[in-house]
Design an enzyme around this catalytic site. Structure first.
Site, PDB file in Angstrom:
ATOM      1  N   ILE A   1       0.835  -1.191   0.000  1.00 42.42           N
ATOM      2  CA  ILE A   1       0.000   0.000   0.000  1.00 42.42           C
ATOM      3  C   ILE A   1       0.877   1.250   0.000  1.00 42.42           C
ATOM      4  O   ILE A   1       1.988   1.235   0.522  1.00 42.42           O
ATOM      5  CB  ILE A   1      -0.975  -0.020   1.210  1.00 42.42           C
ATOM      6  CG1 ILE A   1      -1.948   1.159   1.176  1.00 42.42           C
ATOM      7  CG2 ILE A   1      -0.237  -0.128   2.519  1.00 42.42           C
ATOM      8  CD1 ILE A   1      -3.085   1.059   2.203  1.00 42.42           C
ATOM      9  N   CYS A   2       0.343   2.305  -0.613  1.00 38.38           N
ATOM     10  CA  CYS A   2       0.957   3.628  -0.629  1.00 38.38           C
ATOM     11  C   CYS A   2       2.217   3.617  -1.489  1.00 38.38           C
ATOM     12  O   CYS A   2       2.158   3.374  -2.689  1.00 38.38           O
ATOM     13  CB  CYS A   2       1.203   4.110   0.792  1.00 38.38           C
ATOM     14  SG  CYS A   2       1.557   5.876   0.923  1.00 38.38           S
ATOM     15  N   ALA A   3       3.368   3.879  -0.926  1.00 38.16           N
ATOM     16  CA  ALA A   3       4.627   3.873  -1.676  1.00 38.16           C
ATOM     17  C   ALA A   3       5.200   2.468  -1.833  1.00 38.16           C
ATOM     18  O   ALA A   3       6.067   2.241  -2.684  1.00 38.16           O
ATOM     19  CB  ALA A   3       5.652   4.776  -0.996  1.00 38.16           C
TER      20      ALA A   3
ATOM     21  N   TYR B   1       0.563   5.317  -4.210  1.00 42.23           N
ATOM     22  CA  TYR B   1       0.384   6.712  -3.836  1.00 42.23           C
ATOM     23  C   TYR B   1       0.395   7.570  -5.102  1.00 42.23           C
ATOM     24  O   TYR B   1       1.254   7.378  -5.970  1.00 42.23           O
ATOM     25  CB  TYR B   1       1.491   7.148  -2.876  1.00 42.23           C
ATOM     26  CG  TYR B   1       1.216   8.487  -2.248  1.00 42.23           C
ATOM     27  CD1 TYR B   1       0.344   8.600  -1.168  1.00 42.23           C
ATOM     28  CD2 TYR B   1       1.793   9.642  -2.755  1.00 42.23           C
ATOM     29  CE1 TYR B   1       0.067   9.829  -0.601  1.00 42.23           C
ATOM     30  CE2 TYR B   1       1.532  10.874  -2.192  1.00 42.23           C
ATOM     31  CZ  TYR B   1       0.657  10.964  -1.116  1.00 42.23           C
ATOM     32  OH  TYR B   1       0.383  12.180  -0.561  1.00 42.23           O
TER      33      TYR B   1
ATOM     34  N   GLY C   1      -2.922  -0.966  -2.453  1.00 37.84           N
ATOM     35  CA  GLY C   1      -3.771   0.115  -1.973  1.00 37.84           C
ATOM     36  C   GLY C   1      -3.094   1.449  -2.195  1.00 37.84           C
ATOM     37  O   GLY C   1      -1.869   1.529  -2.303  1.00 37.84           O
TER      38      GLY C   1
END
Length: 182
Positions: A99-101, A120, A150
């Site tokens: 998720i994210c980075a 992200y 995510g």
């Protein structure tokens, strides 16, 4: 067993919300520190990990999860044991979630080629080989590729519920969703 890998500077929501939801869903989950028994997140929330990296047993793994957080992702990426573990998990067909980075690490390690993924905003170019995708929940499940990604901390609940659904089924995920009034 789901192993959630934590390096100093990890994004707390992206690690703890999924861990909580997985455990509510009856999925055995361990918080794994790359840096000793205690690890501090990006907002200096200190977590006592369940395990250290050397205690991960891929033979027991149902999934590996990489939370985001700029500093945490950078440190995960600098840890050779993490890369080796994630590559071996992918080779064995163990599902991966990031998720994210963190999806950018999977891209750097050559594990996203042709796979649908999200990260992200603005980092899509670092998911080497991925097919950048989106969804209303900001979570992308590429089931055939055994990959769940995510977007950011704001999608931590949807990300965690997607992990529960993937591992324990839709009915169990809906039970968890209802239990938290989400």
């Amino acid at each position: 067993m789901v192993y959630i890998l934590l390096a100093p500077g990890f994004e707390e929501a992206e690690a703890l919300v999924p861990a909580d939801l997985l455990r509510r869903g009856g999925v055995e989950t361990a918080l794994v520190s790359t840096d000793g028994a205690v690890v501090a997140g990006g907002r200096q929330i200190t977590i006592k990990a369940d395990l250290t990296l050397d205690q991960v047993e891929l033979d027991r793994a149902d999934m590996l999860v990489l939370p985001g957080g700029g500093v945490g992702v950078q440190k995960l990426g600098q840890e050779p044991t993490v890369e080796k573990l994630v590559r071996e998990a992918a080779k064995r067909g163990i599902p991966l979630a990031a998720i994210c980075a963190a999806p950018t690490l999977l891209g750097r390690w050559g594990l996203l080629e042709g796979r649908r993924a999200i990260c992200y905003p603005g980092m899509e170019g670092q998911m080497n080989g991925a097919v950048a995708a989106d969804s209303p929940s900001h979570v992308v499940v590429d089931g055939p590729a055994k990959l769940i990604t995510g977007q950011a901390a704001g999608s931590a609940f949807d990300f965690g519920l997607a992990l529960v659904e993937y591992l324990a089924g839709r009915e169990r995920a809906e039970e968890v969703r209802a239990s938290i009034c989400y």
